[in-house]
Design a protein around this motif. Sequence first.
Motif, PDB file in Angstrom:
ATOM      1  N   ASN A 394       0.819  -1.212   0.000  1.00 55.50           N
ATOM      2  CA  ASN A 394       0.000   0.000   0.000  1.00 55.50           C
ATOM      3  C   ASN A 394       0.856   1.267   0.000  1.00 55.50           C
ATOM      4  O   ASN A 394       0.331   2.373   0.151  1.00 55.50           O
ATOM      5  N   GLY A 395       2.182   1.084  -0.140  1.00 60.03           N
ATOM      6  CA  GLY A 395       3.076   2.229  -0.196  1.00 60.03           C
ATOM      7  C   GLY A 395       3.671   2.620   1.143  1.00 60.03           C
ATOM      8  O   GLY A 395       4.597   3.431   1.199  1.00 60.03           O
ATOM      9  N   ARG A 396       3.139   2.063   2.217  1.00 59.05           N
ATOM     10  CA  ARG A 396       3.672   2.356   3.543  1.00 59.05           C
ATOM     11  C   ARG A 396       4.835   1.429   3.880  1.00 59.05           C
ATOM     12  O   ARG A 396       5.114   0.464   3.156  1.00 59.05           O
ATOM     13  N   THR A 397       5.495   1.717   4.987  1.00 58.50           N
ATOM     14  CA  THR A 397       6.609   0.871   5.422  1.00 58.50           C
ATOM     15  C   THR A 397       6.418   0.501   6.886  1.00 58.50           C
ATOM     16  O   THR A 397       5.805   1.240   7.662  1.00 58.50           O
ATOM     17  N   LEU A 398       6.928  -0.673   7.226  1.00 58.94           N
ATOM     18  CA  LEU A 398       6.974  -1.108   8.624  1.00 58.94           C
ATOM     19  C   LEU A 398       8.437  -1.343   8.974  1.00 58.94           C
ATOM     20  O   LEU A 398       9.098  -2.195   8.388  1.00 58.94           O
ATOM     21  N   GLU A 399       8.935  -0.558   9.918  1.00 58.04           N
ATOM     22  CA  GLU A 399      10.305  -0.733  10.397  1.00 58.04           C
ATOM     23  C   GLU A 399      10.282  -1.536  11.693  1.00 58.04           C
ATOM     24  O   GLU A 399       9.447  -1.293  12.567  1.00 58.04           O
ATOM     25  N   ILE A 400      11.191  -2.480  11.801  1.00 60.10           N
ATOM     26  CA  ILE A 400      11.285  -3.334  12.980  1.00 60.10           C
ATOM     27  C   ILE A 400      12.673  -3.163  13.571  1.00 60.10           C
ATOM     28  O   ILE A 400      13.679  -3.438  12.908  1.00 60.10           O
ATOM     29  N   LYS A 401      12.724  -2.683  14.812  1.00 58.13           N
ATOM     30  CA  LYS A 401      14.009  -2.415  15.462  1.00 58.13           C
ATOM     31  C   LYS A 401      14.136  -3.241  16.739  1.00 58.13           C
ATOM     32  O   LYS A 401      13.199  -3.322  17.540  1.00 58.13           O
ATOM     33  N   ALA A 402      15.301  -3.836  16.905  1.00 59.65           N
ATOM     34  CA  ALA A 402      15.648  -4.548  18.133  1.00 59.65           C
ATOM     35  C   ALA A 402      17.162  -4.387  18.314  1.00 59.65           C
ATOM     36  O   ALA A 402      17.929  -5.325  18.081  1.00 59.65           O
ATOM     37  N   PRO A 403      17.612  -3.193  18.707  1.00 59.72           N
ATOM     38  CA  PRO A 403      19.040  -2.850  18.673  1.00 59.72           C
ATOM     39  C   PRO A 403      19.958  -3.816  19.430  1.00 59.72           C
ATOM     40  O   PRO A 403      21.091  -4.038  19.013  1.00 59.72           O
ATOM     41  N   LYS A 404      19.485  -4.382  20.504  1.00 58.69           N
ATOM     42  CA  LYS A 404      20.362  -5.211  21.337  1.00 58.69           C
ATOM     43  C   LYS A 404      20.171  -6.711  21.109  1.00 58.69           C
ATOM     44  O   LYS A 404      20.744  -7.523  21.838  1.00 58.69           O
ATOM     45  N   VAL A 405      19.395  -7.085  20.110  1.00 62.28           N
ATOM     46  CA  VAL A 405      19.097  -8.504  19.945  1.00 62.28           C
ATOM     47  C   VAL A 405      20.351  -9.301  19.580  1.00 62.28           C
ATOM     48  O   VAL A 405      21.214  -8.846  18.832  1.00 62.28           O
ATOM     49  N   SER A 406      20.474 -10.490  20.147  1.00 69.92           N
ATOM     50  CA  SER A 406      21.601 -11.390  19.893  1.00 69.92           C
ATOM     51  C   SER A 406      21.201 -12.772  20.413  1.00 69.92           C
ATOM     52  O   SER A 406      20.114 -12.944  20.988  1.00 69.92           O
ATOM     53  N   ASP A 407      22.083 -13.731  20.240  1.00 70.43           N
ATOM     54  CA  ASP A 407      21.792 -15.056  20.789  1.00 70.43           C
ATOM     55  C   ASP A 407      21.619 -14.990  22.300  1.00 70.43           C
ATOM     56  O   ASP A 407      20.820 -15.731  22.879  1.00 70.43           O
ATOM     57  N   ARG A 408      22.363 -14.102  22.946  1.00 76.49           N
ATOM     58  CA  ARG A 408      22.231 -13.936  24.393  1.00 76.49           C
ATOM     59  C   ARG A 408      21.004 -13.110  24.731  1.00 76.49           C
ATOM     60  O   ARG A 408      20.216 -13.486  25.611  1.00 76.49           O
ATOM     61  N   ASN A 409      20.846 -11.999  24.065  1.00 80.60           N
ATOM     62  CA  ASN A 409      19.695 -11.120  24.317  1.00 80.60           C
ATOM     63  C   ASN A 409      18.532 -11.512  23.404  1.00 80.60           C
ATOM     64  O   ASN A 409      18.135 -10.763  22.524  1.00 80.60           O
ATOM     65  N   ARG A 410      17.993 -12.667  23.660  1.00 78.12           N
ATOM     66  CA  ARG A 410      16.938 -13.196  22.791  1.00 78.12           C
ATOM     67  C   ARG A 410      15.539 -13.002  23.370  1.00 78.12           C
ATOM     68  O   ARG A 410      14.553 -13.331  22.710  1.00 78.12           O
ATOM     69  N   TYR A 411      15.437 -12.479  24.575  1.00 76.81           N
ATOM     70  CA  TYR A 411      14.144 -12.369  25.231  1.00 76.81           C
ATOM     71  C   TYR A 411      13.610 -10.941  25.154  1.00 76.81           C
ATOM     72  O   TYR A 411      14.362  -9.968  25.223  1.00 76.81           O
ATOM     73  N   VAL A 412      12.296 -10.837  25.039  1.00 69.17           N
ATOM     74  CA  VAL A 412      11.638  -9.546  24.882  1.00 69.17           C
ATOM     75  C   VAL A 412      11.205  -9.009  26.249  1.00 69.17           C
ATOM     76  O   VAL A 412      10.424  -9.646  26.956  1.00 69.17           O
ATOM     77  N   ARG A 413      11.721  -7.819  26.585  1.00 70.17           N
ATOM     78  CA  ARG A 413      11.288  -7.160  27.817  1.00 70.17           C
ATOM     79  C   ARG A 413      10.011  -6.369  27.572  1.00 70.17           C
ATOM     80  O   ARG A 413       9.093  -6.369  28.389  1.00 70.17           O
ATOM     81  N   SER A 414       9.977  -5.685  26.431  1.00 68.34           N
ATOM     82  CA  SER A 414       8.780  -4.935  26.067  1.00 68.34           C
ATOM     83  C   SER A 414       8.783  -4.711  24.567  1.00 68.34           C
ATOM     84  O   SER A 414       9.821  -4.821  23.910  1.00 68.34           O
TER      85      SER A 414
END
Length: 451
Positions: A394-414
Amino acid sequence: MTELQSLLKRQLAGWPEAARRYRDLREVQTKEITIGGMPVRVQYNPARAVSTLARTDAASIAARPCFLCRGNRPQQQEALPFEGCDGRRYEILVNPFPIFPEHFTVPAVDHVPQRIAGRFPDMLRLADAITAGIPADTARALKAMVRSSSIPYYEGTGEMMRLGYVPMEASGSSASVTLEYAYDDWTVYKTAADAGQSDIAEQYLKRSGNWRNVFDPGTLHARPRHEDGTFKTDFDLLSTHGQGFIEGNSLNYSFYVPHDVPGLIEAMGGAEQFEANLDTLFTMHLPDEFFAGTEDVTREGILGGYVHGNEPSHHIPFLYAWTSSPWKTQYWQREIMNRMYRNNIDGLCGNDDCGQMSAWYIFSAMGFYPVCPGSGEYILGAPYLPYMRINLENGRTLEIKAPKVSDRNRYVRSVSLNGTRLKPGEDGVLKLTIGQILAGGLLEFEMTARH
């Protein structure tokens, strides 16, 4: 060399270059045959040697052969003579299936058997497209779905409508077919409800609960039943051989109730037992003897007892979202991606049927997954990459950010969408809707090493 191979070899050896140019033509030849006393006109393209079509004299409708209707398969192939554009005579072996008017859904909805069980395969795709707002003739689509789900000679459909399940006498995959048909029927319910067809919706909502009829209260898992109502004796939860499940076992297929996870939790003995069953599935060891020789179930596609190498199990890691430990989805998501996907020529752990093995990876990398296509809901897990940008149609964009994600930091706090923290719905599950995704914006995950 078989007779068919010999025939094909003779055909190819004598096929001149002039005939090869005929492949792109749309012309077909016709032969009158009789199957079961019914006159059938078989159409085929001699140059392509694969595009066999069939139609009844009465309906005069062209369609692909119905590979789903096993009861209609002739015992012998027909040898159809034709003349190539080089003037020589050839033969092609085909299986001409009688195509009856009630087979047909609508011309816009192709009748092809790309599905584990043997019914019209596009029900869930139609329901999902309509829910997503893709322009469609909903009334026509609903007519197609109702017609296909009511043809009694499709594998076990007549028995399903009569008994509420597919018995072992009607199908060697009776339990898994019952589970898949129940979900099919839910997609018909959803489409009918959205279209305001309350009578159809009520009928199919009731049919969508037929999965309960193959749940054994003794094992708290799906188990095939005989036509007299008794459950299969000498039953093995682990085996993929002769247990009533196609390309899988009860241990995996019992979780195939994507349209009613709360009901599934209840059928498995409650929330604690449901989570324990998931834990067991991912951490146990499944010996080779239980799947040796089973199509699409191989060691490289198995994690514990969970079969990622075949599609019917792909939603299972996300079912932890309905438990008190949604972090387990995030743990197993990344384990699967790290262990079962490699950047190599044999990088997939199973058959990429219709691209599903790859689609699972893409969805998981974005951090959400459609557990129940047709619902318009995407269950949140954890993203794999620190940044993704999705260009929507539809011309829009969805950006997905998870700056600290890694094999260690794999869990979602919020997780937040456009600055607003997402909260679980009334069912306690954290999810996105198709409307939220299509609106675009910024989806941000705060990652942590602790669950």
